[in-house]
Design a protein around this motif. Structure first.
Motif, PDB file in Angstrom:
ATOM      1  N   CYS A  11      21.321   2.222   9.201  1.00 28.47           N
ATOM      2  CA  CYS A  11      21.703   3.505   8.618  1.00 28.47           C
ATOM      3  C   CYS A  11      20.923   4.641   9.279  1.00 28.47           C
ATOM      4  O   CYS A  11      20.128   4.427  10.191  1.00 28.47           O
ATOM      5  CB  CYS A  11      21.471   3.472   7.110  1.00 28.47           C
ATOM      6  SG  CYS A  11      19.729   3.463   6.664  1.00 28.47           S
ATOM      7  N   GLN A  12      21.144   5.849   8.789  1.00 26.72           N
ATOM      8  CA  GLN A  12      20.538   7.023   9.440  1.00 26.72           C
ATOM      9  C   GLN A  12      19.055   7.155   9.124  1.00 26.72           C
ATOM     10  O   GLN A  12      18.257   7.514   9.984  1.00 26.72           O
ATOM     11  CB  GLN A  12      21.297   8.283   9.007  1.00 26.72           C
ATOM     12  CG  GLN A  12      20.951   9.524   9.814  1.00 26.72           C
ATOM     13  CD  GLN A  12      19.789  10.296   9.209  1.00 26.72           C
ATOM     14  OE1 GLN A  12      19.453  10.136   8.057  1.00 26.72           O
ATOM     15  NE2 GLN A  12      19.164  11.125  10.032  1.00 26.72           N
ATOM     16  N   CYS A  13      18.656   6.869   7.874  1.00 26.43           N
ATOM     17  CA  CYS A  13      17.257   7.102   7.496  1.00 26.43           C
ATOM     18  C   CYS A  13      16.343   5.974   7.932  1.00 26.43           C
ATOM     19  O   CYS A  13      15.123   6.114   7.869  1.00 26.43           O
ATOM     20  CB  CYS A  13      17.152   7.337   5.992  1.00 26.43           C
ATOM     21  SG  CYS A  13      17.386   5.857   4.991  1.00 26.43           S
ATOM     22  N   GLY A  14      16.931   4.841   8.374  1.00 25.58           N
ATOM     23  CA  GLY A  14      16.119   3.763   8.919  1.00 25.58           C
ATOM     24  C   GLY A  14      15.732   2.680   7.925  1.00 25.58           C
ATOM     25  O   GLY A  14      15.076   1.715   8.302  1.00 25.58           O
ATOM     26  N   CYS A  75      23.851   2.842   2.279  1.00 22.05           N
ATOM     27  CA  CYS A  75      22.460   3.130   1.981  1.00 22.05           C
ATOM     28  C   CYS A  75      22.400   4.157   0.862  1.00 22.05           C
ATOM     29  O   CYS A  75      23.002   5.225   0.961  1.00 22.05           O
ATOM     30  CB  CYS A  75      21.756   3.643   3.234  1.00 22.05           C
ATOM     31  SG  CYS A  75      20.070   4.175   2.892  1.00 22.05           S
ATOM     32  N   CYS A  78      20.518   7.607   2.402  1.00 18.76           N
ATOM     33  CA  CYS A  78      21.169   8.514   3.360  1.00 18.76           C
ATOM     34  C   CYS A  78      22.693   8.443   3.309  1.00 18.76           C
ATOM     35  O   CYS A  78      23.372   9.271   3.912  1.00 18.76           O
ATOM     36  CB  CYS A  78      20.670   8.251   4.776  1.00 18.76           C
ATOM     37  SG  CYS A  78      21.214   6.681   5.468  1.00 18.76           S
TER      38      CYS A  78
HETATM   39 ZN   LIG Z   1      19.605   5.106   4.895  1.00 21.21          ZN
END
Ligand SMILES: [Zn+2]
Length: 120
Positions: A11-14, A75, A78
């Protein structure tokens, strides 16, 4: 001949991170259903054995709609849908990978096939 390689994604936030073995010389799916059409996901499907969730299981929210056969996991921090879980035609567990969420993959170079999911 398969040109399967191991890719990492998430995902984007890791929080959500996974490794997956797949062949990106094969076409990926652009689906126009009420979910993919909005999110713009590019999908490819792998057997469960080719997929390893490294982290973030606790951050995933499971959303189901229509026939409730696919677990659309996103997620909770994010909001990115980096993969989904379902069952393949052979009855085995399958993972749908959002190819846009893989590291270092140039999606403009992929062979994209359109799938009319809206009318299935
Ligand atoms: Zn995320």
């Amino acid at each position: 001949m398969s040109e399967a390689k191991t890719y990492s994604g998430g995902c984007q936030c890791g929080r959500v991170r996974y490794d997956v073995r797949l062949d990106l010389t094969q076409p990926v799916i652009s689906c126009n259903c009420s979910m993919c059409g909005r999110a713009g996901t590019l999908l490819t499907f792998v057997p469960e054995a080719a997929f390893t969730l490294r982290s973030g299981g606790e951050a995933l929210t499971d959303y189901q709609f229509n026939k409730h056969v696919i677990h659309h996991l996103f997620c909770s921090v994010c909001g990115i849908k980096s993969f989904a879980r379902g069952t393949g035609r052979d009855g085995g567990a399958q993972v749908a990978i959002n190819v846009r969420c893989l590291d270092e993959v140039d999606v403009d170079k992929l062979n994209v096939h359109k799938f009319d999911g809206r009318h299935r």
